[in-house]
Design a protein around this motif. Structure first.
Motif, PDB file in Angstrom:
ATOM      1  N   ALA A 194      -8.763  -2.625  -1.142  1.00  0.00           N
ATOM      2  CA  ALA A 194      -7.462  -2.691  -1.817  1.00  0.00           C
ATOM      3  C   ALA A 194      -6.375  -2.881  -0.775  1.00  0.00           C
ATOM      4  N   CYS A 206      -5.633   4.432  -4.713  1.00  0.00           N
ATOM      5  CA  CYS A 206      -6.631   3.456  -4.270  1.00  0.00           C
ATOM      6  C   CYS A 206      -7.608   4.063  -3.265  1.00  0.00           C
ATOM      7  N   GLU A 207      -7.099   4.918  -2.391  1.00  0.00           N
ATOM      8  CA  GLU A 207      -7.938   5.521  -1.358  1.00  0.00           C
ATOM      9  C   GLU A 207      -9.072   6.355  -1.927  1.00  0.00           C
ATOM     10  N   VAL A 245      -1.118   4.034  -2.912  1.00  0.00           N
ATOM     11  CA  VAL A 245      -2.128   4.045  -1.852  1.00  0.00           C
ATOM     12  C   VAL A 245      -3.095   5.216  -2.062  1.00  0.00           C
ATOM     13  N   THR A 268      -8.569   1.145   1.792  1.00  0.00           N
ATOM     14  CA  THR A 268      -7.234   0.740   1.344  1.00  0.00           C
ATOM     15  C   THR A 268      -6.328   0.496   2.541  1.00  0.00           C
ATOM     16  N   VAL A 323      -2.162  -2.573  -0.563  1.00  0.00           N
ATOM     17  CA  VAL A 323      -0.944  -2.114  -1.235  1.00  0.00           C
ATOM     18  C   VAL A 323       0.235  -2.514  -0.354  1.00  0.00           C
TER      19      VAL A 323
END
Length: 408
Positions: free
Chosen positions: A306, A324-325, A321, A330, A308
């Motif tokens: 991902a 997503c992490e 973030v 990410t 960001v």
């Protein structure tokens, strides 16, 4: 919803076409699945909602209009108008000067200001104390006010429950401009304390229960409570509001935890809870909710990584973030310039406040799938720049215009 006159340099034909296409397909905003941009060797899953929100576009329109209409005058911003380096750099290039940095450190002395100067209030709002200081200089503090309406909504909610003699607990980052402003407005009406996360909430609950000596509170929450705060009296009737850009799930969890502590402390039945815990409902802004929910929807897809995009000091971006992490490698970048090559990337570790240099971020697969989103203060043009740079690594730049045409 109102549309704003935002400089064309922040717009993206591709992103505008995609957003308009999704809006037409899903006018009720119930579909949070990402948009697939399939370029063959690289597949980009673009979040359903991302980028400039209502409050940011409102602030940008007011700021640039103020500059255009006041040629020759000295124009100042209290601090960064929004947490985006490109926008703030553009304002500086137009002659605007910042009075303070984001932490509140003075860059230009108040004594240097004149009554005929223009001072723009940033989207985060400002404190009542700063408004009074500007007034004393002879500057009308709210004449050029870009405070986000959703931030003002939080202030109004705090004032409403204060009128019913509730203490306000603010979920926010104590040093963030918005939380400082909300704390100032709230404490004018009622005792107020700030908690930055669930850990601090657990500690505050110990004082609600009376399990910790009251005097310890004043050291433990130093700088985060209003003057005259009495921990033995002011935690008996409370309500929770928040910095609008916080993680929605965390704010809800904090409110639920405080509510349960109050119920246990006073042995309340369901119909008695309101006597000690105010129903503040959700004070997150719609864009924060939409962007976070869109990331959750995006993460349901299978992907390799991902990306960001947003300002490194942007609270709402850092929470995207975080989400997503939890599932994928990410990378938090501020612009396409951080994509050094298909192998190297500069990215921000907001947990330790440092920029990292990593290699091998794009896996050597026949088809790479990545998730892409951006914070509420990030221009769409920057997101397009990131897409264009990624396609360049695969020799696919010419495919971008084709994709934009397909959504038009």
């Amino acid at each position: 919803m109102k549309t704003f006159n935002v400089p064309i340099i922040y717009r993206s034909p591709l992103i505008s076409a995609i957003k308009q296409h999704r809006k037409q397909q899903d006018r009720m905003k119930k579909d949070f699945s990402p948009t697939l941009l399939d370029f063959g060797p690289v597949r980009i899953l673009l979040a359903r909602h991302f980028g400039f929100c209502y409050g940011v576009e409102n602030a940008i329109e007011i700021a640039f209009k103020t500059i255009d209409e006041n040629e020759g005058k000295r124009i100042f911003l209290l601090s960064e108008m929004i947490h985006n380096p490109q926008v703030n750099s553009d304002l500086l290039s137009r002659g605007v000067r910042f009075l303070m940095d984001t932490s509140g450190k003075q860059l230009i002395p108040w004594e240097d200001l004149r009554s005929d100067d223009i001072v723009i209030i940033p989207a985060f709002g400002t404190t009542l104390e700063i408004e009074a200081r500007l007034q004393a200089i002879g500057i009308t503090p709210l004449q050029y006010n870009t405070t986000c309406p959703f931030v003002e909504r939080v202030w109004n909610k705090a004032e409403q429950i204060a009128a019913r003699e509730y203490t306000v607990i603010v979920h926010g980052k104590p040093k963030h401009e918005e939380t400082r402003a909300t704390f100032s407005h709230s404490r004018f009406h009622t005792p107020t304390v700030v908690v930055k996360d669930m850990e601090e909430t657990h500690r505050l609950a110990e004082y609600i229960h009376g399990r910790k000596p009251a005097e310890q509170f004043y050291e433990e929450f130093k700088g985060q409570y209003s003057e005259g705060f009495d921990v033995t009296r002011h935690l008996q009737r409370v309500g929770v509001v928040n910095q609008t850009t916080m993680l929605a799930s965390e704010t809800q969890a904090i409110a639920d935890y405080i509510k349960q502590a109050i119920i246990e402390k006073f042995g309340l039945a369901d119909d008695q809870v309101a006597a000690h815990f105010a129903d503040t409902r959700d004070t997150l802004c719609y864009a924060t909710n939409d962007n976070q929910t869109a990331v959750t929807g995006m993460l349901e897809a299978t992907a390799d990584l991902a990306i960001v995009v947003g300002g490194y000091n942007s609270s709402n971006t850092s929470h995207l973030v975080e989400l997503c992490e939890e599932k994928l490698p990410t990378y938090f970048i501020s612009s396409e310039e951080k994509l050094l090559s298909a192998n190297e990337i500069l990215h921000w570790d907001f947990h330790h406040h440092q920029e990292l240099h990593s290699t091998g971020y794009l896996p050597g697969k026949e088809v790479v799938t990545l998730l892409l989103t951006s914070g509420a203060s990030c221009p769409d043009a920057v997101v397009e720049g990131v897409i264009r740079k990624l396609l360049g690594f695969y020799g696919l730049e010419e495919k971008l215009e084709e994709k934009a045409a397909a959504f038009s």
